[in-house]
Structure formats: C-alpha cells, structure tokens
Design a protein around this motif. Structure first.
Motif, PDB file in Angstrom:
ATOM      1  N   LEU A   1       0.802  -1.219   0.000  1.00 52.32           N
ATOM      2  CA  LEU A   1       0.000   0.000   0.000  1.00 52.32           C
ATOM      3  C   LEU A   1       0.841   1.277   0.000  1.00 52.32           C
TER       4      LEU A   1
ATOM      5  N   PRO B   1       3.257   0.704  -4.063  1.00 49.36           N
ATOM      6  CA  PRO B   1       3.001  -0.503  -4.857  1.00 49.36           C
ATOM      7  C   PRO B   1       3.358  -0.334  -6.333  1.00 49.36           C
TER       8      PRO B   1
ATOM      9  N   ARG C   1       2.132  -0.727 -10.084  1.00 45.80           N
ATOM     10  CA  ARG C   1       0.817  -0.593 -10.717  1.00 45.80           C
ATOM     11  C   ARG C   1       0.774  -1.343 -12.029  1.00 45.80           C
TER      12      ARG C   1
ATOM     13  N   LEU D   1      -2.353  -2.325  -9.378  1.00 42.68           N
ATOM     14  CA  LEU D   1      -2.425  -3.062  -8.119  1.00 42.68           C
ATOM     15  C   LEU D   1      -3.809  -3.705  -8.001  1.00 42.68           C
TER      16      LEU D   1
ATOM     17  N   ALA E   1      -6.270  -6.276  -5.653  1.00 46.13           N
ATOM     18  CA  ALA E   1      -6.481  -6.929  -4.356  1.00 46.13           C
ATOM     19  C   ALA E   1      -7.530  -8.018  -4.530  1.00 46.13           C
TER      20      ALA E   1
ATOM     21  N   LEU F   1      -9.491  -0.716   0.890  1.00 41.15           N
ATOM     22  CA  LEU F   1      -8.739  -1.171  -0.276  1.00 41.15           C
ATOM     23  C   LEU F   1      -9.207  -0.478  -1.550  1.00 41.15           C
TER      24      LEU F   1
ATOM     25  N   ASN G   1      -7.300   2.427  -2.625  1.00 40.90           N
ATOM     26  CA  ASN G   1      -5.859   2.272  -2.848  1.00 40.90           C
ATOM     27  C   ASN G   1      -5.479   1.353  -4.004  1.00 40.90           C
ATOM     28  N   VAL G   2      -6.431   0.573  -4.496  1.00 42.87           N
ATOM     29  CA  VAL G   2      -6.102  -0.392  -5.541  1.00 42.87           C
ATOM     30  C   VAL G   2      -6.758  -0.012  -6.864  1.00 42.87           C
ATOM     31  N   ASP G   3      -6.237  -0.596  -7.938  1.00 43.88           N
ATOM     32  CA  ASP G   3      -6.800  -0.338  -9.257  1.00 43.88           C
ATOM     33  C   ASP G   3      -7.961  -1.271  -9.564  1.00 43.88           C
TER      34      ASP G   3
ATOM     35  N   LEU H   1     -10.392  -4.520  -7.610  1.00 46.65           N
ATOM     36  CA  LEU H   1     -10.704  -5.265  -6.396  1.00 46.65           C
ATOM     37  C   LEU H   1     -11.536  -6.485  -6.775  1.00 46.65           C
TER      38      LEU H   1
END
Length: 232
Positions: free
Chosen positions: A183, A186, A188, A190, A192, A209, A212-214, A216
């Motif tokens: 996190l 990271p 990219r 990313l 999860a 999440l 913060n992520v691209d 999920l």
C-alpha cells in the motif's frame, strides 16, 4: 506501521523465564467426526511457539475454534484435535487447559494450550474485566493471529492493553510488512483479492482497499452478496 516484534523482545532477553501468552489462529476445518482436514494454520503457528520455547519461556497458546456459545462448548469446538496435531509437529505433548482465566500452571520450557478462548464470557465483546484477568496470566502477550486481527476481542485487543509487554508474532509481523509494502509504494496496476464467508466482517477492509487499488476482486462466500446486488 511501526510495531514491537516478538523477535526483538527475545533478542533483548526479556522473554527468558517469562510467561508468554500467544494468541494464534488455529481455527482449522474439521470433518463430521472432528478430524482436522487442513492444518495450514496450525503449521503456521509453530515458528512463534518455537521461538518462545527456545527462549526459555513458559508458553501458553490459545485460539478460537468454530463458533461456540459463551460458557459452553461442544466436541466440535474443543481444541484437543488441534493440540494433538500441534504436538505431532513439535514432537512433544501439548496438554489442553480448561477454565484457565483465573490461573495457569506452566513453567519455563513448558507449553500448554488454553481451551477455546471464545467460551470465556466477555471474549467477543472485549469485556475489560476479562482482558485484565488474561493479561495478569502473562509477562508478554504475543499477537500472532492475523486472520482475527480485525476483531476487537479479549484475546486480540483487550489483553494487549493491560499486558506488561504486547508485541506482534512473526506471522502477524510478516503480514504487516507485506501490507505496508503493497500500500505504501506498490507497483501498478495493483489488484487486491479478498475472500471469506461473511461480507459483514470485510466491509471496512473492502472500503479501505477500494481507495488504494486499481482493481478489487471478491471471491469465496462474500462474492454471492455482490452477485445478488448485481441482479444475479
């Protein structure tokens, strides 16, 4: 995230001859006869226990198993099968202690397993009086149960507030390191992947999440909730 690690406590010599209380995640699947069908969590708990024993500590380890009702238990929620398997992995007998909140007889170099922590009244609601009693059992509390770290219960949160020393075991510390790395900076894109049986216990994690992520991806039982919301 900076946390005190059990490895650092041991390196300082603070664990030698001391009483160490380890909260592990030993909630393993069982068949209808109560036989363990998958022991990954037990094997994952062994390094922390070995660290404590090698340091000359008096070691107590506990976990929840299944969903027992407070102040009661059933064969499906007793830790005897877990203790037996752990004993096989460690090459030593692991006695199970029931009704342990008011005192545990364990000496340096010994290991005992404390019966299912969720049968203790006040565990799930993190009652302060229970937390104080459990903290009084030990000199060092070690949280090594990443799978239940999101639950503010007596053996995952309350005891840490009152134990003389509270620290992260190797399993929990490794997960914290992995999360920080993923996190903080990271690569990219990313992605999860989150699974589990109940979406209710994952919502706050999923929300965090999502920022913060691209991508999920949800799986396991919680995916059913999302499919239902999508009209399936």
């Amino acid at each position: 995230m900076k946390v005190l690690r059990f490895a650092d406590v041991i390196a300082s010599g603070a664990a030698t001859g001391k009483r160490v209380f380890i909260r592990a995640d030993l909630n393993v699947p069982q068949d209808k006869e109560g036989h363990i069908t998958e022991d990954t969590r037990i094997r994952a708990s062994v390094p922390c226990i070995k660290m404590a024993l090698d340091a000359g500590a008096a070691v107590m380890v506990t976990s929840h198993l299944g969903r027992p009702t407070e102040a009661s238990s059933s064969l499906k929620t007793l830790l005897a099968p877990v203790a037996k398997r752990m004993g096989e992995l460690l090459g030593r007998e692991v006695p199970v202690v029931a009704n342990w909140v008011d005192g545990v007889d364990v000496k340096p170099g010994q290991l005992v397993m404390l019966e299912n922590c969720r049968v203790n009244k006040g565990e799930k609601k993190n009652k302060e009086d229970l937390a104080k009693k459990m903290a009084a059992l030990c000199d060092i509390f070690v949280h090594d149960a990443f799978g239940t770290a999101h639950r503010a219960e007596g053996t995952t949160y309350g005891i840490a507030q009152f134990a003389p020393i509270a620290c992260a075991g190797p399993l929990l510390a490794a997960e914290i390191d992995a999360i920080n790395k993923a996190l903080a900076n990271p690569k990219r894109p990313l992605v999860a992947i989150v699974a589990g049986s109940k979406v209710s216990t994952k919502l706050s994690i999923l929300q965090a999440l999502a920022d913060n992520v691209d991508k999920l991806i949800v799986g396991g039982g919680i995916a059913n909730t999302f499919m239902l919301a999508a009209g399936f």
